[in-house]
Design an enzyme around this catalytic site. Structure first.
Site, PDB file in Angstrom:
ATOM      1  N   ASN A  52      -7.207   6.293   4.112  1.00  0.00           N
ATOM      2  CA  ASN A  52      -8.376   6.632   3.715  1.00  0.00           C
ATOM      3  C   ASN A  52      -8.711   8.096   3.951  1.00  0.00           C
ATOM      4  O   ASN A  52      -9.713   8.723   3.631  1.00  0.00           O
ATOM      5  CB  ASN A  52      -9.402   5.621   4.552  1.00  0.00           C
ATOM      6  CG  ASN A  52      -9.195   5.783   5.913  1.00  0.00           C
ATOM      7  OD1 ASN A  52      -7.845   6.553   6.503  1.00  0.00           O
ATOM      8  ND2 ASN A  52     -10.079   5.018   6.785  1.00  0.00           N
ATOM      9  N   HIS A  63       1.008  -1.221   0.132  1.00  0.00           N
ATOM     10  CA  HIS A  63      -0.112   0.113  -0.031  1.00  0.00           C
ATOM     11  C   HIS A  63       0.832   1.221  -0.005  1.00  0.00           C
ATOM     12  O   HIS A  63       0.482   2.277  -0.207  1.00  0.00           O
ATOM     13  CB  HIS A  63      -0.924  -0.271   1.152  1.00  0.00           C
ATOM     14  CG  HIS A  63      -2.238   0.497   1.020  1.00  0.00           C
ATOM     15  ND1 HIS A  63      -2.858   0.431  -0.020  1.00  0.00           N
ATOM     16  CD2 HIS A  63      -3.411   0.849   2.064  1.00  0.00           C
ATOM     17  CE1 HIS A  63      -4.183   0.862  -0.001  1.00  0.00           C
ATOM     18  NE2 HIS A  63      -4.437   0.975   1.172  1.00  0.00           N
ATOM     19  N   ASN A  85      -8.983   3.237  -1.538  1.00  0.00           N
ATOM     20  CA  ASN A  85      -9.550   4.296  -0.364  1.00  0.00           C
ATOM     21  C   ASN A  85      -8.829   5.547  -0.392  1.00  0.00           C
ATOM     22  O   ASN A  85      -9.484   6.531  -0.114  1.00  0.00           O
ATOM     23  CB  ASN A  85      -9.688   3.642   0.752  1.00  0.00           C
ATOM     24  CG  ASN A  85     -10.661   2.414   0.827  1.00  0.00           C
ATOM     25  OD1 ASN A  85     -11.579   2.570   0.499  1.00  0.00           O
ATOM     26  ND2 ASN A  85     -10.165   1.448   1.958  1.00  0.00           N
ATOM     27  N   ASP A  93      -1.001   2.423  -5.190  1.00  0.00           N
ATOM     28  CA  ASP A  93      -0.986   0.976  -5.408  1.00  0.00           C
ATOM     29  C   ASP A  93      -1.896   0.679  -6.162  1.00  0.00           C
ATOM     30  O   ASP A  93      -3.141   1.342  -6.134  1.00  0.00           O
ATOM     31  CB  ASP A  93      -0.710   0.324  -4.099  1.00  0.00           C
ATOM     32  CG  ASP A  93      -1.766   0.462  -3.324  1.00  0.00           C
ATOM     33  OD1 ASP A  93      -1.837   1.330  -2.626  1.00  0.00           O
ATOM     34  OD2 ASP A  93      -2.571  -0.604  -2.940  1.00  0.00           O
TER      35      ASP A  93
END
Length: 192
Positions: free
Chosen positions: A66, A19, A112, A91
């Site tokens: 997020n 991520h 997100n 990513d």
């Protein structure tokens, strides 16, 4: 001025997770150009560089993924550049590892971080660079938060310099050239 936002999660435990590829790319810029990141006037770290007369701001939000849009909006309030001069690096678990994909605009694609950026900018009209992190997994949340394996880390040593070149092409020549020259998988063999 061009602004590159590398998305990721803060904290050592997330440093080499899939991520965090946005952070990893900006860390590569930092090492390559020997430029330190410093706290910004908001929820982010930033550094500046000038290449061939082009002023580039590199930004790492300090919010979790997020809420990345909070930092993006803070930066753009301070540096009001057109959205076409903003690049968001993320990513993408729908792309095989080793794939780079520049896009002019688009939906969040289930990401997100992008969802937050779109929400806070109230627009999908900004370029992004999606890094393929592998599309073979059982649980998406576990996959994106898991660390790259040793083989992938070795391959990233080859891919990050290519991605840096892609970003510079975007800055100097625009998104179309970046898409034409860099949208592909740079590793033919599958990585398990």
């Amino acid at each position: 001025m061009h602004i590159v936002f590398g998305l990721g999660n803060p904290g050592k435990q997330y440093q080499f997770t899939r991520h965090n590829i946005g952070f990893l790319l900006l860390d590569y810029f930092q090492e390559y150009y020997k430029i330190p990141f410093q706290p910004g006037k908001g929820d982010y770290y930033f550094t500046r560089l000038e290449i061939d007369g082009e002023d580039i701001l590199l930004v790492k939000p300090t919010t979790y993924m997020n809420l990345s849009g909070v930092a993006v909006r803070q930066v753009l309030e301070q540096y009001p550049v057109p959205l076409q001069d903003v690049l968001v690096v993320v990513d993408d678990f729908q792309l095989p590892f080793g794939t780079l994909r520049f896009r002019k605009k688009g939906s969040d694609g289930g990401h997100n971080g992008l969802k937050s950026v779109i929400y806070y900018l109230e627009s999908e009209e900004f370029p992004r660079l999606r890094f393929g992190i592998g599309d073979h997994f059982e649980n998406a949340a576990e996959h994106v938060l898991s660390p790259f394996n040793q083989h992938e880390l070795k391959k990233l040593e080859e891919l990050l310099p290519v991605a840096r070149q892609g970003v510079l092409v975007w800055v100097k020549e625009g998104i179309e050239q970046a898409m034409n020259r860099f949208n592909r998988n740079f590793f033919e063999a599958k990585i398990n």
